[in-house]
Design a protein around this motif. Structure first.
Motif, PDB file in Angstrom:
ATOM      1  N   ASP A  32       4.243  14.090 -57.932  1.00 10.60           N
ATOM      2  CA  ASP A  32       4.622  12.695 -57.699  1.00 10.60           C
ATOM      3  C   ASP A  32       3.892  12.079 -56.506  1.00 10.60           C
ATOM      4  O   ASP A  32       4.282  11.038 -56.004  1.00 10.60           O
ATOM      5  CB  ASP A  32       6.137  12.588 -57.510  1.00 10.60           C
ATOM      6  N   GLN A  33       2.819  12.705 -56.032  1.00 12.31           N
ATOM      7  CA  GLN A  33       2.089  12.198 -54.867  1.00 12.31           C
ATOM      8  C   GLN A  33       0.624  11.937 -55.236  1.00 12.31           C
ATOM      9  O   GLN A  33      -0.039  12.774 -55.849  1.00 12.31           O
ATOM     10  CB  GLN A  33       2.162  13.197 -53.714  1.00 12.31           C
ATOM     11  N   VAL A  34       0.151  10.765 -54.862  1.00 10.10           N
ATOM     12  CA  VAL A  34      -1.244  10.390 -55.089  1.00 10.10           C
ATOM     13  C   VAL A  34      -1.885  10.149 -53.735  1.00 10.10           C
ATOM     14  O   VAL A  34      -1.347   9.405 -52.908  1.00 10.10           O
ATOM     15  CB  VAL A  34      -1.347   9.102 -55.942  1.00 10.10           C
ATOM     16  N   LYS A  35      -3.034  10.770 -53.480  1.00 12.19           N
ATOM     17  CA  LYS A  35      -3.777  10.527 -52.249  1.00 12.19           C
ATOM     18  C   LYS A  35      -4.924   9.597 -52.581  1.00 12.19           C
ATOM     19  O   LYS A  35      -5.656   9.814 -53.547  1.00 12.19           O
ATOM     20  CB  LYS A  35      -4.300  11.828 -51.650  1.00 12.19           C
ATOM     21  N   ILE A  36      -5.054   8.541 -51.764  1.00 12.33           N
ATOM     22  CA  ILE A  36      -6.128   7.580 -51.979  1.00 12.33           C
ATOM     23  C   ILE A  36      -6.998   7.498 -50.732  1.00 12.33           C
ATOM     24  O   ILE A  36      -6.531   7.711 -49.615  1.00 12.33           O
ATOM     25  CB  ILE A  36      -5.584   6.180 -52.344  1.00 12.33           C
ATOM     26  N   GLY A  37      -8.258   7.201 -50.963  1.00  8.96           N
ATOM     27  CA  GLY A  37      -9.186   6.933 -49.871  1.00  8.96           C
ATOM     28  C   GLY A  37      -9.540   5.463 -49.911  1.00  8.96           C
ATOM     29  O   GLY A  37      -9.748   4.899 -50.989  1.00  8.96           O
ATOM     30  N   THR A  91     -10.396   4.810 -53.722  1.00  5.86           N
ATOM     31  CA  THR A  91     -10.732   5.958 -54.556  1.00  5.86           C
ATOM     32  C   THR A  91      -9.531   6.892 -54.644  1.00  5.86           C
ATOM     33  O   THR A  91      -8.895   7.188 -53.640  1.00  5.86           O
ATOM     34  CB  THR A  91     -11.939   6.721 -53.965  1.00  5.86           C
ATOM     35  N   ILE A  92      -9.236   7.357 -55.848  1.00  8.45           N
ATOM     36  CA  ILE A  92      -8.169   8.338 -56.038  1.00  8.45           C
ATOM     37  C   ILE A  92      -8.732   9.695 -55.635  1.00  8.45           C
ATOM     38  O   ILE A  92      -9.642  10.213 -56.269  1.00  8.45           O
ATOM     39  CB  ILE A  92      -7.686   8.360 -57.507  1.00  8.45           C
ATOM     40  N   SER A  93      -8.185  10.268 -54.556  1.00  6.53           N
ATOM     41  CA  SER A  93      -8.686  11.545 -54.031  1.00  6.53           C
ATOM     42  C   SER A  93      -8.042  12.745 -54.704  1.00  6.53           C
ATOM     43  O   SER A  93      -8.708  13.726 -55.010  1.00  6.53           O
ATOM     44  CB  SER A  93      -8.447  11.633 -52.527  1.00  6.53           C
ATOM     45  N   VAL A 132      -1.728  -3.787 -62.561  1.00  3.76           N
ATOM     46  CA  VAL A 132      -1.503  -2.338 -62.611  1.00  3.76           C
ATOM     47  C   VAL A 132      -2.680  -1.709 -63.339  1.00  3.76           C
ATOM     48  O   VAL A 132      -3.003  -2.099 -64.462  1.00  3.76           O
ATOM     49  CB  VAL A 132      -0.176  -2.007 -63.347  1.00  3.76           C
ATOM     50  N   LEU A 133      -3.345  -0.761 -62.685  1.00  3.06           N
ATOM     51  CA  LEU A 133      -4.499  -0.081 -63.256  1.00  3.06           C
ATOM     52  C   LEU A 133      -4.228   1.409 -63.368  1.00  3.06           C
ATOM     53  O   LEU A 133      -3.541   1.981 -62.527  1.00  3.06           O
ATOM     54  CB  LEU A 133      -5.731  -0.282 -62.364  1.00  3.06           C
ATOM     55  N   THR A 134      -4.774   2.024 -64.371  1.00  3.00           N
ATOM     56  CA  THR A 134      -4.690   3.475 -64.524  1.00  3.00           C
ATOM     57  C   THR A 134      -6.019   4.057 -64.064  1.00  3.00           C
ATOM     58  O   THR A 134      -7.081   3.622 -64.491  1.00  3.00           O
ATOM     59  CB  THR A 134      -4.444   3.837 -65.997  1.00  3.00           C
ATOM     60  N   ARG A 135      -5.961   5.042 -63.181  1.00  2.00           N
ATOM     61  CA  ARG A 135      -7.154   5.693 -62.663  1.00  2.00           C
ATOM     62  C   ARG A 135      -6.940   7.196 -62.664  1.00  2.00           C
ATOM     63  O   ARG A 135      -5.821   7.674 -62.522  1.00  2.00           O
ATOM     64  CB  ARG A 135      -7.463   5.266 -61.220  1.00  2.00           C
ATOM     65  N   LYS A 136      -8.012   7.941 -62.791  1.00  3.02           N
ATOM     66  CA  LYS A 136      -7.975   9.397 -62.708  1.00  3.02           C
ATOM     67  C   LYS A 136      -8.587   9.831 -61.390  1.00  3.02           C
ATOM     68  O   LYS A 136      -9.255   9.033 -60.710  1.00  3.02           O
ATOM     69  CB  LYS A 136      -8.765  10.011 -63.871  1.00  3.02           C
ATOM     70  N   LYS A 137      -8.375  11.086 -61.038  1.00  3.98           N
ATOM     71  CA  LYS A 137      -8.934  11.634 -59.814  1.00  3.98           C
ATOM     72  C   LYS A 137     -10.442  11.366 -59.771  1.00  3.98           C
ATOM     73  O   LYS A 137     -11.149  11.571 -60.752  1.00  3.98           O
ATOM     74  CB  LYS A 137      -8.672  13.141 -59.736  1.00  3.98           C
ATOM     75  N   GLY A 138     -10.901  10.866 -58.632  1.00  6.29           N
ATOM     76  CA  GLY A 138     -12.313  10.576 -58.435  1.00  6.29           C
ATOM     77  C   GLY A 138     -12.729   9.175 -58.853  1.00  6.29           C
ATOM     78  O   GLY A 138     -13.823   8.733 -58.514  1.00  6.29           O
TER      79      GLY A 138
END
Length: 77
Positions: free
Chosen positions: A28-33, A21-23, A3-9
Motif C-alpha cells: 500500500d506504499q508508493v515511492k515517488i521521485g 517518477t514512480i520509484s 487520475v493516472l495509472t503508472r507503473k514502476k519507472g
C-alpha cells in the motif's frame, strides 16, 4: 482531479519543468521521485498544513505583542 495509472519507472510530466517518477511500489506504499526547479517548494501536505498553522499562530502572537507595545508606548507619553 486527474487520475493516472503508472507503473514502476514510469513518469508524469507537469508543465515543462516538473517530472514525477514512480520509484517503487510495495503493497500500500508508493515511492515517488520529483524532479523540479529549485524555486519550486515541495512538501507533504500534512507538513505544509503544520507549517501554515504555526505561521498563523506566530502571526497572531506578533499582533498581540505589537498591540501591547503600542499600548505601553501610549502610556509613557
Amino acid at each position: 482531479m486527474l487520475v493516472l495509472t503508472r507503473k514502476k519507472g514510469e513518469t508524469i510530466q507537469i508543465g515543462d519543468d516538473i517530472e514525477i517518477t514512480i520509484s517503487s511500489i510495495n503493497s500500500d506504499q508508493v515511492k515517488i521521485g520529483i524532479n523540479a526547479p529549485k524555486n519550486v517548494e515541495i512538501y507533504r501536505k500534512e507538513v505544509l498544513e503544520t507549517i501554515q498553522e504555526e505561521n498563523q499562530q506566530a502571526s497572531h502572537i506578533s499582533n498581540e505583542l505589537f498591540s501591547l507595545i503600542s499600548k505601553q508606548m501610549k502610556k509613557e507619553k
